[in-house]
Design an enzyme around this catalytic site. Structure first.
Site, PDB file in Angstrom:
ATOM      1  N   TRP A  99       0.199   2.086  -5.997  1.00  0.00           N
ATOM      2  CA  TRP A  99       1.542   3.092  -6.425  1.00  0.00           C
ATOM      3  C   TRP A  99       0.549   4.495  -7.280  1.00  0.00           C
ATOM      4  CZ3 TRP A  99       6.766   2.183  -9.246  1.00  0.00           C
ATOM      5  CH2 TRP A  99       7.278   3.599  -9.789  1.00  0.00           C
ATOM      6  N   PRO A 100      -0.531   4.409  -8.329  1.00  0.00           N
ATOM      7  CA  PRO A 100      -1.090   5.181  -8.823  1.00  0.00           C
ATOM      8  C   PRO A 100      -2.818   5.584  -8.353  1.00  0.00           C
ATOM      9  CG  PRO A 100      -1.251   3.275  -9.794  1.00  0.00           C
ATOM     10  CD  PRO A 100      -0.196   2.972  -8.712  1.00  0.00           C
TER      11      PRO A 100
ATOM     12  N   TYR B 128      -2.544   6.740  -5.614  1.00  0.00           N
ATOM     13  CA  TYR B 128      -2.225   7.577  -4.544  1.00  0.00           C
ATOM     14  C   TYR B 128      -1.908   9.037  -5.543  1.00  0.00           C
ATOM     15  CZ  TYR B 128      -2.917   4.470  -0.413  1.00  0.00           C
ATOM     16  OH  TYR B 128      -3.069   3.605   0.691  1.00  0.00           O
TER      17      TYR B 128
ATOM     18  N   ASP C  77     -10.566   3.554  -3.534  1.00  0.00           N
ATOM     19  CA  ASP C  77     -11.082   2.151  -2.362  1.00  0.00           C
ATOM     20  C   ASP C  77     -12.576   2.270  -3.163  1.00  0.00           C
ATOM     21  OD1 ASP C  77      -8.714   2.585  -1.678  1.00  0.00           O
ATOM     22  OD2 ASP C  77      -9.082   1.994   0.417  1.00  0.00           O
TER      23      ASP C  77
ATOM     24  N   ASP D  91       0.455  -1.330   0.012  1.00  0.00           N
ATOM     25  CA  ASP D  91       0.446  -0.229   0.279  1.00  0.00           C
ATOM     26  C   ASP D  91       0.882   1.493  -0.175  1.00  0.00           C
ATOM     27  OD1 ASP D  91      -2.389   1.626   0.012  1.00  0.00           O
ATOM     28  OD2 ASP D  91      -3.050   0.135   1.926  1.00  0.00           O
TER      29      ASP D  91
HETATM   30  C1  GLA Z   1      -5.930   1.947   1.347  1.00  0.00           C
HETATM   31  C2  GLA Z   1      -6.062   0.454   0.565  1.00  0.00           C
HETATM   32  C3  GLA Z   1      -7.067  -0.676   0.723  1.00  0.00           C
HETATM   33  C4  GLA Z   1      -6.518  -1.245   1.879  1.00  0.00           C
HETATM   34  C5  GLA Z   1      -6.628  -0.563   3.394  1.00  0.00           C
HETATM   35  C6  GLA Z   1      -5.995  -0.909   4.502  1.00  0.00           C
HETATM   36  O1  GLA Z   1      -7.470   2.159   2.022  1.00  0.00           O
HETATM   37  O2  GLA Z   1      -6.451   1.067  -0.602  1.00  0.00           O
HETATM   38  O3  GLA Z   1      -8.167  -1.407  -0.212  1.00  0.00           O
HETATM   39  O4  GLA Z   1      -5.859  -2.310   1.327  1.00  0.00           O
HETATM   40  O5  GLA Z   1      -5.656   0.832   2.823  1.00  0.00           O
HETATM   41  O6  GLA Z   1      -6.462   0.348   5.498  1.00  0.00           O
END
Ligand code: GLA
Length: 406
Positions: free
Chosen positions: A191-192, A194, A220, A158
Protein backbone atom coordinates in the site's frame (compact mmCIF):
# COMPACT_ATOMS: atom_id res chain seq x y z
CA UNK A 1 32.53 16.09 5.55
CA UNK A 2 33.24 17.15 9.09
CA UNK A 3 33.52 15.01 12.16
CA UNK A 4 30.86 16.21 14.52
CA UNK A 5 29.20 15.66 17.83
CA UNK A 6 25.47 15.17 18.16
CA UNK A 7 23.63 17.77 20.08
CA UNK A 8 20.24 16.73 18.88
CA UNK A 9 16.99 15.38 19.93
CA UNK A 10 15.57 12.27 21.46
CA UNK A 11 12.37 11.04 19.93
CA UNK A 12 9.00 10.27 21.43
CA UNK A 13 7.28 7.32 19.89
CA UNK A 14 3.62 6.75 20.59
CA UNK A 15 1.85 3.44 20.98
CA UNK A 16 0.82 1.57 17.87
CA UNK A 17 -2.50 0.02 16.94
CA UNK A 18 -1.47 -2.92 14.83
CA UNK A 19 -3.57 -5.57 13.19
CA UNK A 20 -4.12 -8.10 15.96
CA UNK A 21 -4.41 -11.41 14.13
CA UNK A 22 -1.77 -12.99 16.35
CA UNK A 23 0.82 -12.98 13.56
CA UNK A 24 4.11 -11.14 13.04
CA UNK A 25 4.73 -10.47 16.71
CA UNK A 26 8.33 -9.81 15.64
CA UNK A 27 9.48 -8.77 12.15
CA UNK A 28 9.18 -11.77 9.80
CA UNK A 29 12.38 -13.36 8.49
CA UNK A 30 12.71 -15.41 5.35
CA UNK A 31 13.85 -15.68 1.75
CA UNK A 32 12.03 -13.99 -1.14
CA UNK A 33 12.74 -14.64 -4.81
CA UNK A 34 12.10 -11.26 -6.41
CA UNK A 35 15.30 -9.24 -6.11
CA UNK A 36 17.55 -11.97 -7.41
CA UNK A 37 15.32 -14.00 -9.72
CA UNK A 38 12.76 -11.45 -10.90
CA UNK A 39 10.44 -12.80 -13.58
CA UNK A 40 12.68 -15.37 -15.24
CA UNK A 41 10.31 -17.87 -16.80
CA UNK A 42 12.58 -19.38 -19.46
CA UNK A 43 13.59 -22.58 -17.69
CA UNK A 44 15.16 -23.99 -20.86
CA UNK A 45 17.81 -21.26 -20.91
CA UNK A 46 17.97 -20.67 -17.14
CA UNK A 47 17.02 -23.94 -15.47
CA UNK A 48 18.66 -22.86 -12.24
CA UNK A 49 17.19 -19.39 -11.92
CA UNK A 50 13.73 -19.55 -13.40
CA UNK A 51 10.67 -19.09 -11.18
CA UNK A 52 9.80 -22.72 -10.60
CA UNK A 53 9.07 -25.15 -7.80
CA UNK A 54 12.70 -26.31 -8.08
CA UNK A 55 13.93 -22.84 -7.12
CA UNK A 56 11.76 -22.70 -3.99
CA UNK A 57 12.43 -26.31 -3.00
CA UNK A 58 16.18 -25.80 -3.38
CA UNK A 59 15.98 -22.70 -1.20
CA UNK A 60 13.89 -24.47 1.43
CA UNK A 61 16.56 -27.17 1.52
CA UNK A 62 19.39 -24.63 1.84
CA UNK A 63 17.56 -22.75 4.58
CA UNK A 64 17.51 -25.86 6.71
CA UNK A 65 20.93 -27.25 5.77
CA UNK A 66 22.89 -24.01 6.05
CA UNK A 67 21.65 -22.69 9.35
CA UNK A 68 19.20 -20.06 8.06
CA UNK A 69 16.19 -21.62 9.72
CA UNK A 70 18.11 -22.08 12.96
CA UNK A 71 19.06 -18.39 12.79
CA UNK A 72 15.37 -17.41 12.48
CA UNK A 73 14.71 -17.22 8.72
CA UNK A 74 11.59 -19.35 8.50
CA UNK A 75 9.58 -18.15 5.49
CA UNK A 76 9.92 -19.13 1.81
CA UNK A 77 8.29 -16.44 -0.31
CA UNK A 78 7.10 -16.87 -3.87
CA UNK A 79 6.87 -13.59 -5.75
CA UNK A 80 5.49 -12.53 -9.13
CA UNK A 81 5.43 -14.78 -12.22
CA UNK A 82 4.33 -18.06 -10.68
CA UNK A 83 1.02 -17.92 -12.52
CA UNK A 84 -0.42 -18.70 -15.91
CA UNK A 85 -1.72 -15.63 -17.75
CA UNK A 86 -5.34 -16.77 -17.32
CA UNK A 87 -7.45 -17.93 -14.42
CA UNK A 88 -8.92 -21.41 -14.55
CA UNK A 89 -11.99 -21.09 -16.81
CA UNK A 90 -14.04 -23.46 -14.66
CA UNK A 91 -13.06 -22.59 -11.11
CA UNK A 92 -12.01 -18.96 -11.60
CA UNK A 93 -8.84 -19.62 -9.61
CA UNK A 94 -5.37 -18.31 -10.30
CA UNK A 95 -3.26 -21.21 -11.44
CA UNK A 96 0.45 -21.92 -11.28
CA UNK A 97 2.24 -22.46 -14.57
CA UNK A 98 2.15 -26.27 -14.87
CA UNK A 99 5.48 -26.54 -16.65
CA UNK A 100 7.30 -24.65 -13.90
CA UNK A 101 5.15 -25.82 -10.97
CA UNK A 102 4.12 -29.32 -12.07
CA UNK A 103 3.36 -30.46 -8.52
CA UNK A 104 1.11 -27.47 -7.80
CA UNK A 105 1.16 -24.95 -4.99
CA UNK A 106 -0.36 -27.18 -2.31
CA UNK A 107 2.46 -29.67 -2.86
CA UNK A 108 5.05 -26.92 -2.74
CA UNK A 109 3.58 -25.57 0.51
CA UNK A 110 3.69 -29.09 1.91
CA UNK A 111 7.33 -29.48 0.92
CA UNK A 112 8.17 -26.21 2.64
CA UNK A 113 6.13 -27.09 5.76
CA UNK A 114 7.81 -30.48 6.04
CA UNK A 115 11.07 -28.61 6.59
CA UNK A 116 9.67 -26.45 9.39
CA UNK A 117 9.26 -23.41 7.16
CA UNK A 118 6.31 -21.20 6.27
CA UNK A 119 5.07 -20.42 2.78
CA UNK A 120 4.21 -17.04 1.26
CA UNK A 121 2.45 -16.39 -2.03
CA UNK A 122 2.18 -13.24 -4.13
CA UNK A 123 -0.75 -11.49 -5.75
CA UNK A 124 -1.89 -7.96 -6.47
CA UNK A 125 -4.79 -5.83 -5.27
CA UNK A 126 -5.41 -4.64 -8.84
CA UNK A 127 -6.46 -6.21 -12.10
CA UNK A 128 -2.98 -7.55 -12.83
CA UNK A 129 0.32 -8.07 -11.05
CA UNK A 130 3.23 -5.77 -11.84
CA UNK A 131 4.34 -8.31 -14.45
CA UNK A 132 0.85 -8.43 -16.00
CA UNK A 133 -0.43 -11.72 -14.60
CA UNK A 134 -3.92 -12.09 -13.11
CA UNK A 135 -4.44 -9.79 -10.12
CA UNK A 136 -6.96 -10.37 -7.37
CA UNK A 137 -9.33 -7.46 -8.02
CA UNK A 138 -12.84 -8.86 -8.29
CA UNK A 139 -11.66 -12.25 -6.97
CA UNK A 140 -10.74 -11.53 -3.36
CA UNK A 141 -12.78 -14.33 -1.81
CA UNK A 142 -11.84 -17.03 -4.23
CA UNK A 143 -8.16 -16.10 -4.06
CA UNK A 144 -8.10 -16.00 -0.27
CA UNK A 145 -9.87 -19.36 -0.12
CA UNK A 146 -7.55 -20.84 -2.71
CA UNK A 147 -4.46 -19.74 -0.78
CA UNK A 148 -5.90 -21.12 2.46
CA UNK A 149 -6.66 -24.42 0.74
CA UNK A 150 -3.07 -24.59 -0.52
CA UNK A 151 -1.75 -24.12 3.03
CA UNK A 152 -0.38 -20.62 2.45
CA UNK A 153 0.85 -18.87 5.63
CA UNK A 154 1.46 -15.40 4.24
CA UNK A 155 0.30 -13.30 1.29
CA UNK A 156 2.17 -10.39 -0.27
CA UNK A 157 -0.43 -8.24 -2.00
CA UNK A 158 1.18 -5.82 -4.45
CA UNK A 159 -0.37 -2.56 -5.65
CA UNK A 160 0.09 -2.42 -9.42
CA UNK A 161 -2.82 -1.84 -11.79
CA UNK A 162 -5.20 -0.41 -9.22
CA UNK A 163 -6.25 3.10 -8.33
CA UNK A 164 -4.36 4.28 -5.24
CA UNK A 165 -7.41 6.19 -4.08
CA UNK A 166 -9.20 2.81 -3.77
CA UNK A 167 -6.45 1.23 -1.67
CA UNK A 168 -8.10 1.78 1.71
CA UNK A 169 -11.22 -0.05 0.57
CA UNK A 170 -9.45 -2.75 -1.43
CA UNK A 171 -6.69 -3.67 1.01
CA UNK A 172 -9.25 -3.73 3.83
CA UNK A 173 -11.57 -5.99 1.84
CA UNK A 174 -8.82 -8.42 0.94
CA UNK A 175 -7.75 -8.56 4.59
CA UNK A 176 -11.34 -9.45 5.51
CA UNK A 177 -11.37 -12.17 2.87
CA UNK A 178 -8.20 -13.62 4.38
CA UNK A 179 -9.73 -13.50 7.87
CA UNK A 180 -12.88 -15.25 6.63
CA UNK A 181 -10.85 -18.28 5.55
CA UNK A 182 -10.25 -19.03 9.22
CA UNK A 183 -6.61 -19.83 8.48
CA UNK A 184 -4.03 -17.55 10.13
CA UNK A 185 -2.44 -15.81 7.14
CA UNK A 186 0.07 -13.02 7.50
CA UNK A 187 -0.93 -10.06 5.35
CA UNK A 188 1.90 -8.14 3.66
CA UNK A 189 0.65 -5.05 1.83
CA UNK A 190 2.46 -2.82 -0.64
CA UNK A 191 0.00 0.00 0.00
CA UNK A 192 2.37 2.86 1.03
CA UNK A 193 4.96 1.98 -1.61
CA UNK A 194 2.57 3.25 -4.25
CA UNK A 195 1.63 6.39 -2.38
CA UNK A 196 5.11 7.52 -1.50
CA UNK A 197 6.74 7.24 -4.88
CA UNK A 198 6.68 10.57 -6.64
CA UNK A 199 4.57 12.20 -3.96
CA UNK A 200 5.34 14.52 -1.09
CA UNK A 201 2.32 13.19 0.74
CA UNK A 202 2.92 10.38 3.21
CA UNK A 203 0.66 7.38 3.63
CA UNK A 204 -1.49 7.16 6.73
CA UNK A 205 0.63 4.48 8.39
CA UNK A 206 -1.48 4.08 11.51
CA UNK A 207 -4.51 3.33 9.37
CA UNK A 208 -2.51 0.82 7.31
CA UNK A 209 -1.24 -0.82 10.50
CA UNK A 210 -4.81 -1.69 11.44
CA UNK A 211 -5.21 -3.64 8.20
CA UNK A 212 -1.81 -5.14 7.36
CA UNK A 213 0.91 -7.06 9.19
CA UNK A 214 3.55 -5.52 6.93
CA UNK A 215 3.59 -2.46 4.75
CA UNK A 216 6.21 -2.06 2.03
CA UNK A 217 7.23 1.57 1.88
CA UNK A 218 9.21 3.55 -0.68
CA UNK A 219 10.79 2.30 -3.86
CA UNK A 220 11.93 -1.26 -4.63
CA UNK A 221 15.45 -2.08 -3.53
CA UNK A 222 17.83 -2.71 -6.43
CA UNK A 223 21.26 -4.32 -6.38
CA UNK A 224 23.40 -1.27 -5.62
CA UNK A 225 24.61 0.91 -2.78
CA UNK A 226 22.93 3.94 -4.41
CA UNK A 227 19.60 2.13 -4.06
CA UNK A 228 20.38 1.25 -0.45
CA UNK A 229 21.41 4.82 0.34
CA UNK A 230 18.30 6.33 -1.21
CA UNK A 231 16.21 4.05 1.01
CA UNK A 232 18.27 5.08 4.05
CA UNK A 233 17.81 8.76 3.24
CA UNK A 234 14.07 8.35 2.82
CA UNK A 235 13.72 6.41 6.07
CA UNK A 236 15.90 9.03 7.74
CA UNK A 237 13.37 11.71 6.82
CA UNK A 238 9.88 12.39 8.11
CA UNK A 239 8.56 9.07 6.73
CA UNK A 240 10.68 7.05 9.14
CA UNK A 241 9.37 8.99 12.12
CA UNK A 242 5.77 8.60 10.93
CA UNK A 243 6.17 4.88 10.30
CA UNK A 244 7.77 4.29 13.69
CA UNK A 245 4.64 5.58 15.40
CA UNK A 246 2.53 2.96 13.61
CA UNK A 247 4.90 0.00 13.87
CA UNK A 248 5.08 -2.61 16.63
CA UNK A 249 4.21 -6.24 17.40
CA UNK A 250 1.71 -7.31 14.74
CA UNK A 251 2.60 -4.63 12.17
CA UNK A 252 5.96 -3.62 10.69
CA UNK A 253 7.32 -1.18 8.15
CA UNK A 254 9.01 -3.11 5.36
CA UNK A 255 12.16 -1.58 3.85
CA UNK A 256 12.37 -4.36 1.22
CA UNK A 257 14.76 -7.24 0.66
CA UNK A 258 18.30 -7.69 1.94
CA UNK A 259 20.62 -7.71 -1.04
CA UNK A 260 23.75 -8.94 0.74
CA UNK A 261 25.13 -11.89 -1.22
CA UNK A 262 24.12 -10.43 -4.58
CA UNK A 263 26.36 -8.45 -6.93
CA UNK A 264 26.05 -4.81 -5.99
CA UNK A 265 27.19 -4.37 -2.39
CA UNK A 266 30.56 -4.68 -0.71
CA UNK A 267 30.68 -6.72 2.48
CA UNK A 268 30.53 -3.54 4.57
CA UNK A 269 27.55 -2.21 2.64
CA UNK A 270 25.69 -5.51 3.02
CA UNK A 271 26.43 -5.39 6.74
CA UNK A 272 25.20 -1.80 6.87
CA UNK A 273 21.88 -2.78 5.31
CA UNK A 274 21.48 -5.73 7.66
CA UNK A 275 22.36 -3.67 10.74
CA UNK A 276 19.97 -0.86 9.88
CA UNK A 277 17.15 -3.23 8.93
CA UNK A 278 17.49 -4.78 12.41
CA UNK A 279 17.33 -1.35 14.05
CA UNK A 280 14.28 -0.22 12.08
CA UNK A 281 12.50 -3.53 12.76
CA UNK A 282 12.05 -4.19 9.06
CA UNK A 283 11.25 -7.75 8.05
CA UNK A 284 14.45 -9.54 7.07
CA UNK A 285 13.77 -11.06 3.66
CA UNK A 286 16.89 -12.41 2.03
CA UNK A 287 16.87 -11.52 -1.67
CA UNK A 288 19.86 -13.56 -2.80
CA UNK A 289 20.82 -17.02 -4.06
CA UNK A 290 21.38 -19.23 -1.03
CA UNK A 291 23.06 -21.87 -3.21
CA UNK A 292 25.81 -19.47 -4.20
CA UNK A 293 26.25 -17.13 -1.26
CA UNK A 294 29.71 -16.22 0.03
CA UNK A 295 30.17 -17.99 3.39
CA UNK A 296 31.42 -14.81 5.04
CA UNK A 297 28.29 -12.93 3.94
CA UNK A 298 26.11 -15.83 5.07
CA UNK A 299 27.70 -15.78 8.53
CA UNK A 300 27.20 -12.01 8.68
CA UNK A 301 23.49 -12.37 7.81
CA UNK A 302 23.13 -15.01 10.50
CA UNK A 303 24.80 -12.93 13.23
CA UNK A 304 22.72 -13.73 16.33
CA UNK A 305 23.52 -10.43 18.05
CA UNK A 306 22.07 -8.45 15.13
CA UNK A 307 19.09 -10.78 14.83
CA UNK A 308 18.42 -10.34 18.56
CA UNK A 309 18.02 -6.61 17.94
CA UNK A 310 15.73 -7.23 14.97
CA UNK A 311 13.56 -9.61 16.96
CA UNK A 312 13.57 -7.69 20.24
CA UNK A 313 10.26 -8.20 22.00
CA UNK A 314 9.65 -4.53 22.80
CA UNK A 315 9.00 -4.17 19.08
CA UNK A 316 10.06 -0.55 18.67
CA UNK A 317 11.01 0.63 15.21
CA UNK A 318 14.29 2.50 15.59
CA UNK A 319 14.52 6.06 14.37
CA UNK A 320 17.21 8.41 13.19
CA UNK A 321 18.53 10.69 15.93
CA UNK A 322 20.99 12.64 13.82
CA UNK A 323 21.87 13.18 10.22
CA UNK A 324 25.24 14.88 10.03
CA UNK A 325 27.23 16.27 7.15
CA UNK A 326 24.27 16.70 4.86
CA UNK A 327 22.77 13.34 5.85
CA UNK A 328 25.96 11.46 4.91
CA UNK A 329 26.53 10.25 8.47
CA UNK A 330 23.43 8.84 10.10
CA UNK A 331 22.93 7.84 13.73
CA UNK A 332 19.94 5.70 14.61
CA UNK A 333 18.74 4.20 17.89
CA UNK A 334 16.31 1.49 18.92
CA UNK A 335 15.24 0.97 22.56
CA UNK A 336 15.24 -2.70 23.59
CA UNK A 337 13.12 -4.71 25.98
CA UNK A 338 15.75 -5.12 28.70
CA UNK A 339 16.56 -1.41 28.85
CA UNK A 340 19.53 -1.67 26.47
CA UNK A 341 19.79 0.69 23.52
CA UNK A 342 20.83 -0.35 20.01
CA UNK A 343 22.89 2.37 18.35
CA UNK A 344 23.65 2.28 14.65
CA UNK A 345 25.94 4.75 12.88
CA UNK A 346 26.79 4.73 9.18
CA UNK A 347 28.72 6.77 6.67
CA UNK A 348 26.87 6.76 3.36
CA UNK A 349 29.22 9.14 1.61
CA UNK A 350 32.13 8.60 -0.74
CA UNK A 351 33.92 11.92 -0.14
CA UNK A 352 35.86 10.74 2.89
CA UNK A 353 39.16 8.94 2.47
CA UNK A 354 39.77 6.87 5.52
CA UNK A 355 38.66 6.15 9.05
CA UNK A 356 37.30 8.94 11.20
CA UNK A 357 35.58 9.22 14.55
CA UNK A 358 31.95 10.20 14.75
CA UNK A 359 30.81 11.17 18.23
CA UNK A 360 27.50 11.33 20.02
CA UNK A 361 26.74 12.34 23.56
CA UNK A 362 24.90 9.61 25.43
CA UNK A 363 22.15 12.05 26.30
CA UNK A 364 21.63 12.94 22.63
CA UNK A 365 21.19 9.23 21.99
CA UNK A 366 18.44 9.15 24.61
CA UNK A 367 20.54 7.07 27.00
CA UNK A 368 19.44 7.88 30.55
CA UNK A 369 22.75 7.05 32.30
CA UNK A 370 26.11 8.83 32.56
CA UNK A 371 28.03 5.85 31.27
CA UNK A 372 27.46 2.72 29.27
CA UNK A 373 29.04 -0.62 28.50
CA UNK A 374 29.32 -0.84 24.73
CA UNK A 375 28.89 -4.21 23.02
CA UNK A 376 30.09 -4.47 19.42
CA UNK A 377 27.26 -6.33 17.72
CA UNK A 378 29.05 -7.06 14.44
CA UNK A 379 32.12 -8.48 16.21
CA UNK A 380 29.95 -10.00 18.95
CA UNK A 381 32.23 -8.84 21.76
CA UNK A 382 32.47 -6.03 24.31
CA UNK A 383 34.03 -2.88 22.87
CA UNK A 384 34.43 -0.32 25.63
CA UNK A 385 33.01 1.36 28.67
CA UNK A 386 32.21 4.98 27.91
CA UNK A 387 31.22 8.02 29.92
CA UNK A 388 29.40 11.00 28.45
CA UNK A 389 30.26 10.45 24.80
CA UNK A 390 30.13 7.48 22.45
CA UNK A 391 32.77 7.63 19.73
CA UNK A 392 32.44 5.23 16.81
CA UNK A 393 34.90 4.67 13.99
CA UNK A 394 33.42 5.11 10.55
CA UNK A 395 34.75 5.23 6.99
CA UNK A 396 33.06 5.51 3.59
CA UNK A 397 30.36 2.86 3.25
CA UNK A 398 31.05 1.58 6.74
CA UNK A 399 28.67 1.21 9.68
CA UNK A 400 28.77 0.26 13.34
CA UNK A 401 26.03 -1.37 15.34
CA UNK A 402 26.52 -1.38 19.09
CA UNK A 403 24.38 -2.20 22.06
CA UNK A 404 24.58 0.00 25.15
CA UNK A 405 23.91 -1.56 28.51
CA UNK A 406 24.13 -0.22 32.00
C1 GLA B 1 6.74 -4.66 -7.42
C2 GLA B 1 7.14 -5.00 -6.00
C3 GLA B 1 8.35 -5.92 -6.00
C4 GLA B 1 8.01 -7.19 -6.77
C5 GLA B 1 7.53 -6.83 -8.17
C6 GLA B 1 7.00 -8.05 -8.90
O1 GLA B 1 7.70 -3.90 -8.07
O2 GLA B 1 7.43 -3.84 -5.26
O3 GLA B 1 8.73 -6.25 -4.69
O4 GLA B 1 7.05 -7.91 -6.08
O5 GLA B 1 6.50 -5.86 -8.15
O6 GLA B 1 6.51 -7.74 -10.17
Amino acid sequence: MRVSTLTVFALCVGGSIALQNGLARTPPMGWLSWERFRCITDCATYPDSCISEQLYMAHADRMVADGWLAAGYNLVAVDDCWQLPQRNATTGQQQPDPTRFPSGMAALAKYVHARGLKFQIYSDVGTATCEGLPGSLGHFDIDAKTYASWGVDSVKLDGCNANVTDFRKLYTEFGRALARTGRPILYACSWPAYIDIGSTQLANFSEIAQVCNLWRAYDDVQDSSSSLYSIMRWWGGKAGTAMAKASGPGGWSDADMLIGGDFGLSFSEAQMQFGLWAVIASPLFLGNDLRRIDPQVAAMLQNPAVIAISQDSLGRQGTIVAALSNNDVQWWTRPLANGDLAVFAACISDDQGTFFFSNATLSALGWPHQSAHVFDTYAQKPLAMVTGVLSLTLAPNLSQLVRLHH
